[in-house]
Design a protein around this motif. Structure first.
Motif, PDB file in Angstrom:
ATOM      1  N   ALA A   4      39.322  38.730  54.706  1.00 22.42           N
ATOM      2  CA  ALA A   4      38.500  39.345  55.756  1.00 22.42           C
ATOM      3  C   ALA A   4      38.337  40.834  55.492  1.00 22.42           C
ATOM      4  CB  ALA A   4      39.151  39.120  57.117  1.00 22.42           C
ATOM      5  N   THR A   5      38.764  41.274  54.323  1.00 23.49           N
ATOM      6  CA  THR A   5      38.730  42.708  54.006  1.00 23.49           C
ATOM      7  C   THR A   5      37.411  43.076  53.330  1.00 23.49           C
ATOM      8  OG1 THR A   5      41.124  42.792  53.805  1.00 23.49           O
ATOM      9  CG2 THR A   5      39.876  44.522  52.685  1.00 23.49           C
ATOM     10  N   PHE A   6      36.760  44.084  53.890  1.00 23.69           N
ATOM     11  CA  PHE A   6      35.485  44.558  53.337  1.00 23.69           C
ATOM     12  C   PHE A   6      35.520  46.052  53.017  1.00 23.69           C
ATOM     13  CE2 PHE A   6      34.468  40.943  56.121  1.00 23.69           C
ATOM     14  CZ  PHE A   6      33.823  40.112  55.224  1.00 23.69           C
ATOM     15  N   ILE A  25      31.475  37.910  61.050  1.00 24.57           N
ATOM     16  CA  ILE A  25      31.663  37.768  59.595  1.00 24.57           C
ATOM     17  C   ILE A  25      33.136  38.010  59.309  1.00 24.57           C
ATOM     18  CG2 ILE A  25      30.914  38.538  57.326  1.00 24.57           C
ATOM     19  CD1 ILE A  25      28.658  37.406  59.055  1.00 24.57           C
ATOM     20  N   LEU A  26      33.899  36.924  59.163  1.00 20.59           N
ATOM     21  CA  LEU A  26      35.354  37.056  59.088  1.00 20.59           C
ATOM     22  C   LEU A  26      35.917  36.713  57.717  1.00 20.59           C
ATOM     23  CD1 LEU A  26      36.293  35.519  62.567  1.00 20.59           C
ATOM     24  CD2 LEU A  26      35.809  37.902  61.996  1.00 20.59           C
ATOM     25  N   SER A  27      35.044  36.504  56.749  1.00 26.63           N
ATOM     26  CA  SER A  27      35.542  36.204  55.407  1.00 26.63           C
ATOM     27  C   SER A  27      34.490  36.572  54.372  1.00 26.63           C
ATOM     28  CB  SER A  27      35.879  34.718  55.273  1.00 26.63           C
ATOM     29  OG  SER A  27      34.685  33.954  55.296  1.00 26.63           O
ATOM     30  N   ALA A 238      56.267  43.438  61.204  1.00 25.90           N
ATOM     31  CA  ALA A 238      55.106  44.329  61.153  1.00 25.90           C
ATOM     32  C   ALA A 238      53.781  43.586  60.973  1.00 25.90           C
ATOM     33  CB  ALA A 238      55.296  45.333  60.003  1.00 25.90           C
ATOM     34  N   TYR A 239      53.797  42.520  60.186  1.00 24.06           N
ATOM     35  CA  TYR A 239      52.519  41.908  59.780  1.00 24.06           C
ATOM     36  C   TYR A 239      51.603  41.537  60.954  1.00 24.06           C
ATOM     37  CZ  TYR A 239      49.060  39.119  57.377  1.00 24.06           C
ATOM     38  OH  TYR A 239      47.864  38.621  56.911  1.00 24.06           O
ATOM     39  N   PRO A 240      52.081  40.751  61.934  1.00 23.58           N
ATOM     40  CA  PRO A 240      51.167  40.393  63.029  1.00 23.58           C
ATOM     41  C   PRO A 240      50.694  41.611  63.818  1.00 23.58           C
ATOM     42  CG  PRO A 240      53.412  39.626  63.469  1.00 23.58           C
ATOM     43  CD  PRO A 240      53.400  40.121  62.069  1.00 23.58           C
ATOM     44  N   LYS A 241      51.532  42.624  63.875  1.00 30.55           N
ATOM     45  CA  LYS A 241      51.135  43.837  64.604  1.00 30.55           C
ATOM     46  C   LYS A 241      50.082  44.618  63.834  1.00 30.55           C
ATOM     47  CE  LYS A 241      55.365  44.185  67.243  1.00 30.55           C
ATOM     48  NZ  LYS A 241      55.771  42.805  66.932  1.00 30.55           N
ATOM     49  N   LEU A 242      50.189  44.598  62.509  1.00 33.41           N
ATOM     50  CA  LEU A 242      49.173  45.272  61.686  1.00 33.41           C
ATOM     51  C   LEU A 242      47.837  44.550  61.796  1.00 33.41           C
ATOM     52  CD1 LEU A 242      51.409  46.061  58.582  1.00 33.41           C
ATOM     53  CD2 LEU A 242      50.331  47.760  60.074  1.00 33.41           C
ATOM     54  N   VAL A 243      47.887  43.221  61.853  1.00 33.60           N
ATOM     55  CA  VAL A 243      46.649  42.453  62.031  1.00 33.60           C
ATOM     56  C   VAL A 243      45.998  42.840  63.353  1.00 33.60           C
ATOM     57  CG1 VAL A 243      45.672  40.147  62.353  1.00 33.60           C
ATOM     58  CG2 VAL A 243      47.449  40.508  60.635  1.00 33.60           C
ATOM     59  N   ALA A 244      46.791  42.853  64.409  1.00 31.37           N
ATOM     60  CA  ALA A 244      46.254  43.178  65.734  1.00 31.37           C
ATOM     61  C   ALA A 244      45.699  44.601  65.750  1.00 31.37           C
ATOM     62  CB  ALA A 244      47.358  43.015  66.784  1.00 31.37           C
ATOM     63  N   GLN A 245      46.438  45.512  65.124  1.00 32.32           N
ATOM     64  CA  GLN A 245      46.018  46.922  65.127  1.00 32.32           C
ATOM     65  C   GLN A 245      44.731  47.136  64.323  1.00 32.32           C
ATOM     66  OE1 GLN A 245      48.013  49.949  62.688  1.00 32.32           O
ATOM     67  NE2 GLN A 245      48.672  50.944  64.566  1.00 32.32           N
ATOM     68  N   GLY A 247      42.101  45.536  64.345  1.00 27.44           N
ATOM     69  CA  GLY A 247      40.881  45.230  65.076  1.00 27.44           C
ATOM     70  C   GLY A 247      40.312  43.861  64.721  1.00 27.44           C
ATOM     71  N   PHE A 248      41.007  43.175  63.810  1.00 29.60           N
ATOM     72  CA  PHE A 248      40.567  41.830  63.437  1.00 29.60           C
ATOM     73  C   PHE A 248      40.682  40.921  64.666  1.00 29.60           C
ATOM     74  CE2 PHE A 248      41.223  37.606  61.417  1.00 29.60           C
ATOM     75  CZ  PHE A 248      40.059  37.580  60.668  1.00 29.60           C
ATOM     76  N   PRO A 249      39.603  40.170  64.971  1.00 29.32           N
ATOM     77  CA  PRO A 249      39.632  39.382  66.200  1.00 29.32           C
ATOM     78  C   PRO A 249      40.734  38.334  66.187  1.00 29.32           C
ATOM     79  CG  PRO A 249      37.725  38.839  64.840  1.00 29.32           C
ATOM     80  CD  PRO A 249      38.336  40.046  64.245  1.00 29.32           C
ATOM     81  N   ALA A 250      41.431  38.235  67.301  1.00 23.96           N
ATOM     82  CA  ALA A 250      42.487  37.233  67.423  1.00 23.96           C
ATOM     83  C   ALA A 250      41.850  35.852  67.498  1.00 23.96           C
ATOM     84  CB  ALA A 250      43.303  37.496  68.676  1.00 23.96           C
ATOM     85  N   PRO A 251      42.479  34.857  66.872  1.00 23.76           N
ATOM     86  CA  PRO A 251      41.932  33.505  66.945  1.00 23.76           C
ATOM     87  C   PRO A 251      41.897  33.035  68.393  1.00 23.76           C
ATOM     88  CG  PRO A 251      44.150  33.490  66.029  1.00 23.76           C
ATOM     89  CD  PRO A 251      43.732  34.914  66.137  1.00 23.76           C
ATOM     90  N   THR A 252      40.814  32.326  68.725  1.00 27.52           N
ATOM     91  CA  THR A 252      40.690  31.835  70.098  1.00 27.52           C
ATOM     92  C   THR A 252      41.125  30.377  70.174  1.00 27.52           C
ATOM     93  OG1 THR A 252      38.388  31.319  69.615  1.00 27.52           O
ATOM     94  CG2 THR A 252      38.838  33.405  70.712  1.00 27.52           C
ATOM     95  N   GLY A 253      41.474  29.982  71.368  1.00 29.50           N
ATOM     96  CA  GLY A 253      41.840  28.601  71.602  1.00 29.50           C
ATOM     97  C   GLY A 253      43.302  28.323  71.430  1.00 29.50           C
TER      98      GLY A 253
END
Length: 253
Positions: A4-6, A25-27, A238-245, A247-253
DNA sequence: ACCTCACTGGCTATCCCACC
DNA sequence: GGTGGGATAGCCAGTGAGGT
């Protein structure tokens, strides 16, 4: 997350990357397969697509060095999952000096097993052992451990993907040294090495070298072991916190 | 088609930080 | 205390969008 990195494309920064994510656009695959939906000018798209194709190819051949070379340093942590099956947590101790011969102990933890390399015994074995790992994880390794290791082993490039937890944790508000952060997060050390610092490691090595004090060496090795094994816990924290920080959208559902 | 303005990314200098 | 890379802030240049 790596896919997901651009922001590693020329002309694209965090803002453009966020715009892509906001547009769904997540990938890399999503970007390449639906170019008309990208919220970017044609010129930026032309810059982006070759980079994404190269990124896909590098991931396919599991070339972590490509990402180390091409990702901005603030995004290297995103490779933690893609190369998580080939991690080397690394930490060194020294005799307090600054030249190549100052390295006394190297610890390598692969997530399951710890190997310790000692000057005068098996230090050279590190050179062959480290080469196969795709991902290096250190604490302040960019400023300390890796430059020392490169001086000690000039034949060793150590150009794999490298996550330095020090700046990553700092971005999460965790400042201070390794031990302070561990303490704050409730990560324990065995009593034998609780309260020790890097200066103690210098002292213990001196005891071993001058007096062949086996207990001192054992304690030094236990200290190094605690350092590297706790790096895994820190990365997992750290990893999940870095993902959240990010701005990557959290998975829904 | 051209112009203007706002925004974005890149670059540089300085400071900070954590290692043993 | 020596070391050197990262973070940060400020400035500059390039680009794109929108208006005329």
């Amino acid at each position: 997350m790596i896919q997901a990195t651009f922001c590693h494309a020329q002309g694209l920064g965090q803002t453009s990357e966020q715009r892509l994510w906001d547009a769904g656009i997540l990938s890399w695959e999503a970007a390449l397969s639906t170019p008309s939906t990208l919220p970017l000018s044609d010129a930026k798209k032309q810059q982006l697509f070759p980079v994404l194709e190269a990124s896909q190819a590098a991931l396919e051949r599991r070339d972590s060095r490509w990402f180390q070379k091409n990702f901005p340093s603030s995004a290297l942590w995103r490779g933690a999952q893609a190369f998580g099956d080939s991690i080397a947590y690394v930490d060194i101790e020294t005799d307090g000096g600054y030249d190549a011969s100052s390295v006394t102990v190297i610890g390598l933890f692969d997530g399951f097993e710890t190997r310790l390399y000692v000057k005068g015994q098996n230090l050279e074995d590190f050179v062959t052992d480290i080469k196969d790992y795709k991902l290096l994880v250190t604490f302040f390794g960019t400023g300390f451990d890796l430059p020392f290791l490169r001086r000690r082993f000039p034949e060793l490039a150590l150009d794999q993907l490298h996550i330095d937890l020090c700046p990553a944790l700092r971005r999460l508000g965790q400042t201070g040294g390794l031990k302070a952060i561990e303490h704050r997060l409730g990560i324990q050390r065995v009593d034998e090495v609780e309260g020790m610092s890097g200066m103690d490691a210098v002292y213990l090595w001196a005891l071993w070298e001058r007096r062949r004090d086996k207990a001192a060496l054992e304690r030094l090795l236990a200290y190094n072991r605690a350092d590297i094994e706790n790096l895994k816990l820190l990365l997992e924290w750290a990893y999940p916190k870095l993902v959240a920080q990010s701005g990557f959208p959290a998975p829904t559902g």
